[in-house]
Design a protein around this motif. Structure first.
Motif, short mmCIF file in Angstrom:
data_model
loop_
_atom_site.label_atom_id
_atom_site.label_comp_id
_atom_site.label_asym_id
_atom_site.label_seq_id
_atom_site.Cartn_x
_atom_site.Cartn_y
_atom_site.Cartn_z
N ALA A 39 39.06 42.46 19.35
CA ALA A 39 38.63 43.69 20.34
C ALA A 39 37.98 43.69 21.50
N CYS A 40 37.71 42.41 21.58
CA CYS A 40 37.40 41.45 22.65
C CYS A 40 38.64 42.04 23.77
N THR A 41 39.13 41.43 23.89
CA THR A 41 40.75 41.59 24.64
C THR A 41 40.63 42.94 24.86
N THR A 42 41.04 43.83 24.49
CA THR A 42 41.29 45.03 24.11
C THR A 42 40.94 46.16 25.10
N TYR A 43 38.71 45.58 25.06
CA TYR A 43 38.48 45.93 25.55
C TYR A 43 38.23 45.50 27.06
N ALA A 44 38.41 44.28 27.43
CA ALA A 44 38.87 43.48 28.37
C ALA A 44 39.78 44.91 29.41
N HIS A 45 40.55 45.28 28.88
CA HIS A 45 41.73 45.13 29.11
C HIS A 45 41.44 45.59 30.31
N LYS A 46 40.97 47.52 29.17
CA LYS A 46 40.73 48.14 29.50
C LYS A 46 39.82 48.71 30.88
N PHE A 47 39.13 48.03 30.38
CA PHE A 47 37.97 48.17 32.05
C PHE A 47 39.09 47.11 32.96
N TYR A 48 39.11 46.09 33.00
CA TYR A 48 39.73 45.51 34.79
C TYR A 48 41.21 46.16 35.20
N GLN A 49 41.64 47.25 33.86
CA GLN A 49 43.10 47.46 34.24
C GLN A 49 42.41 49.63 35.13
N TYR A 50 40.99 49.64 34.71
CA TYR A 50 40.49 50.82 35.56
C TYR A 50 39.79 50.91 36.63
N ARG A 51 39.38 49.56 36.42
CA ARG A 51 38.46 48.79 38.05
C ARG A 51 40.19 48.98 38.86
N LEU A 52 41.07 48.53 38.85
CA LEU A 52 41.82 48.04 39.35
C LEU A 52 42.42 49.59 39.52
N LEU A 53 43.04 50.18 39.20
CA LEU A 53 43.06 52.06 39.52
C LEU A 53 42.04 52.62 40.33
N LEU A 54 40.53 52.22 39.68
CA LEU A 54 39.24 52.99 40.56
C LEU A 54 39.91 52.32 42.19
N GLU A 55 39.57 51.23 42.25
CA GLU A 55 39.87 50.66 42.99
C GLU A 55 40.94 51.16 44.22
N ARG A 56 42.35 51.50 43.18
CA ARG A 56 43.29 52.02 43.94
C ARG A 56 43.30 53.41 45.03
N LYS A 57 42.50 54.27 43.50
CA LYS A 57 42.27 55.54 44.42
C LYS A 57 41.32 56.05 45.30
N ARG A 58 40.15 54.60 44.98
CA ARG A 58 39.66 54.73 46.56
C ARG A 58 40.51 54.15 47.80
N ASP A 59 41.23 53.63 47.78
CA ASP A 59 42.02 52.76 49.37
C ASP A 59 42.73 54.26 49.44
N PHE A 60 42.37 55.14 48.91
CA PHE A 60 43.29 56.77 49.05
C PHE A 60 42.34 58.10 49.94
N THR A 61 41.27 57.72 49.79
CA THR A 61 40.52 58.82 49.93
C THR A 61 39.82 58.18 51.02
#
Length: 280
Positions: free
Chosen positions: A258-280
């Motif tokens: 449960a811990c690793t699934t939640y953490a993995h989803k969060f940091y993956q989301y954070r990276l994708l959000l950062e990359r989305k911002r870089d091109f907006t």
């Protein structure tokens, strides 16, 4: 703009978030949580606050120990060496952000699998019923799961030694152990942490309070688990306390899952959000 693969992962994360928002509790579980909430409300506020402060101190202390350990330094070196298999230009944890999302996902999954195995073995050892292993169960679980969150964070290019990243990792760790029906609320708070601007992103300006009633509830559940395992220790198959071993391994594995699934989803989301911002 995001790549096709990144768009696909972002969509999968949105679906996971929608599922997280839904309350899947049965009537029995709802009744149980209501009963627990009533019992917790009977505890004096001053005592609850004092216990929460002690738990927070324990979290920060364990985080500090892990940060300054040779164990983490060796893990960081190994992570960088693995990342260099994909790019020879990797020289720091932050450089990992230049890798493709699938490469980062693979590096993070390696850490996830490793820490789930650690938790499984540690739970099985606790199940043998020895006083030494029983006494180490709770601190061992805290160390294994907090270290798992740190390694997942670093796998996505975030250096956990920085004050901001340290607090964020602790908040992700804490949120991952919230009851399922409260995890979405914690997820929303975490999203605010990475979207609200700060004067200096190196420092953390938010609240450093972590522990709450749910944290205390989880600690009580862990203590109850140890008592049950101690009782099951007497039931042996070929002189092996197979039931307590299975219980310890199973519960600890599920906690780390449960811990690793939640953490993995969060940091993956954070990276994708950062990359989305870089091109907006």
């Amino acid at each position: 703009m995001l790549t096709k693969r990144e768009e696909q992962l972002f969509h999968e994360l949105s679906s996971w978030e929608q599922d997280l928002m839904a309350d899947h509790r049965s009537d029995f579980v709802r009744t149980y949580h209501h009963w627990i909430e009533q019992r917790m409300n009977e505890v004096p506020v001053a005592l609850r606050k004092k216990v929460a402060e002690k738990v927070d101190q324990a979290f920060f202390y364990i985080h500090s120990i892990i940060q300054n350990s040779d164990w983490l330094m060796e893990s960081r070196k190994r992570l960088l060496n693995n990342a260099r298999l994909y790019s020879e230009n990797i020289s720091s944890i932050q450089d990992l952000k230049t890798l493709s999302i699938d490469h980062l996902h693979y590096l993070a999954e390696m850490e996830v699998s490793k820490h789930r195995l650690y938790s499984l073995l540690q739970g099985a050892a606790t199940g043998t019923g020895g006083a030494f292993f029983l006494g180490l169960d709770l601190p061992s679980q805290l160390v294994i799961n907090l270290r798992a969150v740190q390694m997942i964070a670093m796998s996505y290019g975030n250096e956990v030694n920085a004050p901001y990243e340290m607090m964020l990792a602790l908040k992700v760790f804490h949120a991952s152990f919230m009851p399922p029906h409260l995890k979405y609320e914690a997820w929303v708070d975490l999203k605010k942490e990475i979207t609200e601007p700060f004067e200096n992103p190196y420092f953390y300006y938010g609240s450093d309070q972590l522990a709450n009633e749910q944290t205390i509830e989880n600690l009580i559940k862990q203590i109850i688990k140890l008592f049950v395992m101690q009782m099951l220790k007497k039931k042996k198959v070929q002189n092996i306390p197979i039931f307590s071993v299975a219980l310890g391994a199973g519960i600890n594995y599920q906690m780390t899952k449960a811990c690793t699934t939640y953490a993995h989803k969060f940091y993956q989301y954070r990276l994708l959000l950062e990359r989305k911002r870089d091109f907006t």
